[in-house]
Scaffold this active site. Structure first.
Site, mmCIF file in Angstrom:
data_model
loop_
_atom_site.group_PDB
_atom_site.id
_atom_site.type_symbol
_atom_site.label_atom_id
_atom_site.label_comp_id
_atom_site.label_asym_id
_atom_site.label_seq_id
_atom_site.Cartn_x
_atom_site.Cartn_y
_atom_site.Cartn_z
ATOM 1 N N LYS A 1 -0.205 46.536 -46.446
ATOM 2 C CA LYS A 1 -1.380 46.271 -45.403
ATOM 3 C C LYS A 1 -2.532 47.122 -45.652
ATOM 4 O O LYS A 1 -2.156 48.345 -45.639
ATOM 5 C CB LYS A 1 -0.424 46.511 -43.972
ATOM 6 C CG LYS A 1 0.885 45.614 -43.887
ATOM 7 C CD LYS A 1 1.603 45.949 -42.480
ATOM 8 C CE LYS A 1 2.939 45.493 -42.461
ATOM 9 N NZ LYS A 1 3.811 46.218 -43.238
ATOM 10 N N TYR B 1 1.833 53.856 -43.680
ATOM 11 C CA TYR B 1 3.149 54.467 -43.642
ATOM 12 C C TYR B 1 3.198 55.523 -44.366
ATOM 13 O O TYR B 1 4.153 56.621 -44.115
ATOM 14 C CB TYR B 1 4.318 53.505 -44.034
ATOM 15 C CG TYR B 1 4.417 51.909 -43.304
ATOM 16 C CD1 TYR B 1 3.889 51.782 -41.981
ATOM 17 C CD2 TYR B 1 5.321 50.954 -43.530
ATOM 18 C CE1 TYR B 1 3.704 50.782 -41.420
ATOM 19 C CE2 TYR B 1 5.303 50.112 -42.948
ATOM 20 C CZ TYR B 1 4.605 49.925 -41.912
ATOM 21 O OH TYR B 1 4.941 48.457 -41.064
ATOM 22 N N ASP C 1 8.973 45.739 -47.236
ATOM 23 C CA ASP C 1 7.854 45.808 -46.411
ATOM 24 C C ASP C 1 7.471 46.910 -46.268
ATOM 25 O O ASP C 1 8.019 47.940 -45.923
ATOM 26 C CB ASP C 1 8.128 45.017 -45.148
ATOM 27 C CG ASP C 1 6.740 45.073 -44.273
ATOM 28 O OD1 ASP C 1 5.982 44.021 -44.192
ATOM 29 O OD2 ASP C 1 6.562 45.819 -43.377
ATOM 30 N N HIS D 1 -3.384 45.144 -41.091
ATOM 31 C CA HIS D 1 -2.606 45.695 -40.349
ATOM 32 C C HIS D 1 -2.605 45.150 -39.008
ATOM 33 O O HIS D 1 -1.544 45.229 -37.955
ATOM 34 C CB HIS D 1 -2.175 47.131 -40.675
ATOM 35 C CG HIS D 1 -0.872 47.776 -40.477
ATOM 36 N ND1 HIS D 1 -0.541 49.098 -40.881
ATOM 37 C CD2 HIS D 1 0.339 47.283 -39.633
ATOM 38 C CE1 HIS D 1 0.657 49.003 -40.666
ATOM 39 N NE2 HIS D 1 1.009 48.243 -39.660
#
Length: 288
Positions: A75, A50, A45, A108
């Site tokens: 996401k 990120y 994931d 997200h």
């Protein structure tokens, strides 16, 4: 446990245990992902926000496994609330991952992160003016339409949401052609979002529990530690098992291979009586 899968509402299968990569630096992500895959994980994931999608893709390629053996989630950033921007972010994620498709793509967050506190408060208080201001209903549908188009184009196989309240999810359900497959939410001992879980299950949407160890906070909880000792497991293992019994999918994060292996040994069962004790273990880390 690493071989166990569950069916999404679109018929596709997803491993119930995955590796979360939030706050894992790009510089070590490739090594961490390869370690996880070597340890038997098949579900990774990540998210555009990120900043480590490139490392995720590199780690997968370095593993020597075929693309079809691995389930990858990413996401669309919370701030991208238009069709065009969402499509660009999907393409950007594919480019960074160096992949032809993403198994699961999520919105997200239902609002930009800077407004998420007000957004959640508006839903909790059912304040019409605040809901109108922070609801982002139209904008989320534009993003959802981009996700549906990405499915039609073969860029994405399954789609879902993350951090969505029931009102946010209902908005999607009322207006979509493809139903959300999952809602990925913060869920752990001391912070069980059962109202969201129950609503999603009623509508055929699986719940993914991120931060099942509360980003390490549960490791210092004496009540949880005592319960783990009763089952002869680690506090992390008990926390992950709790999340799996409460939800459908758990996404623990660690950068250490030995903990990856340990975290996967959760094929025991917490009794209903002990689950009730854990429910009252005290609020822990709403936001990690």
């Amino acid at each position: 446990m690493l071989e166990k899968t569950i069916q999404l509402n679109d018929g596709k299968m997803i491993p119930v245990l995955g590796l979360g990569t939030w706050q894992i630096s790009e510089s070590v992500t490739a090594r961490v992902v390869k370690d996880a895959l070597d340890a038997g994980y098949r579900h990774i994931d990540t998210a555009n926000a990120y900043g480590n999608e490139e490392g995720v893709g590199e780690g997968i390629r370095n593993s020597g496994l075929s693309r079809e053996e691995i389930f990858v989630t990413s996401k669309i950033p919370a701030e991208d609330k238009s069709y065009a921007r969402a499509m660009r972010k999907i393409d950007e994620s594919l480019s960074l991952l160096k992949m032809d498709y993403i198994d699961l793509m999520l919105i997200h967050c239902p609002s930009p992160w800077s407004e998420f506190g007000q957004h959640s408060r508006a839903f909790a208080e059912q304040n019409p003016d605040e809901l109108k201001k922070y609801g982002y209903y139209d904008e989320n549908m534009y993003v959802w339409q981009a996700l549906e188009e990405a499915v039609r184009q073969g860029k994405v196989r399954s789609i879902g949401v993350s951090n969505f309240n029931n009102g946010d999810t209902q908005n999607i359900l009322h207006n979509c052609h493809i139903r959300p497959a999952v809602n990925q939410i913060n869920y752990h001992i001391g912070y069980e979002q059962r109202e969201i879980r129950d609503f999603c299950h009623k509508n055929g949407i699986l719940i993914e529990a991120y931060s099942p160890i509360a980003t390490g906070e549960l490791l210092h909880n004496k009540e949880v530690e005592a319960m783990a000792a009763k089952y002869h497991v680690t506090t992390a293992q008990l926390s992950i098992r709790f999340a799996l019994q409460e939800t459908d999918i758990a996404l623990p994060k660690t950068t250490h291979k030995e903990y990856m292996i340990e975290n996967a040994k959760v094929d025991f069962e917490i009794s209903p009586e002990d689950m009730k004790i854990l429910y009252s273990a005290g609020a822990v880390g709403k936001w990690e």
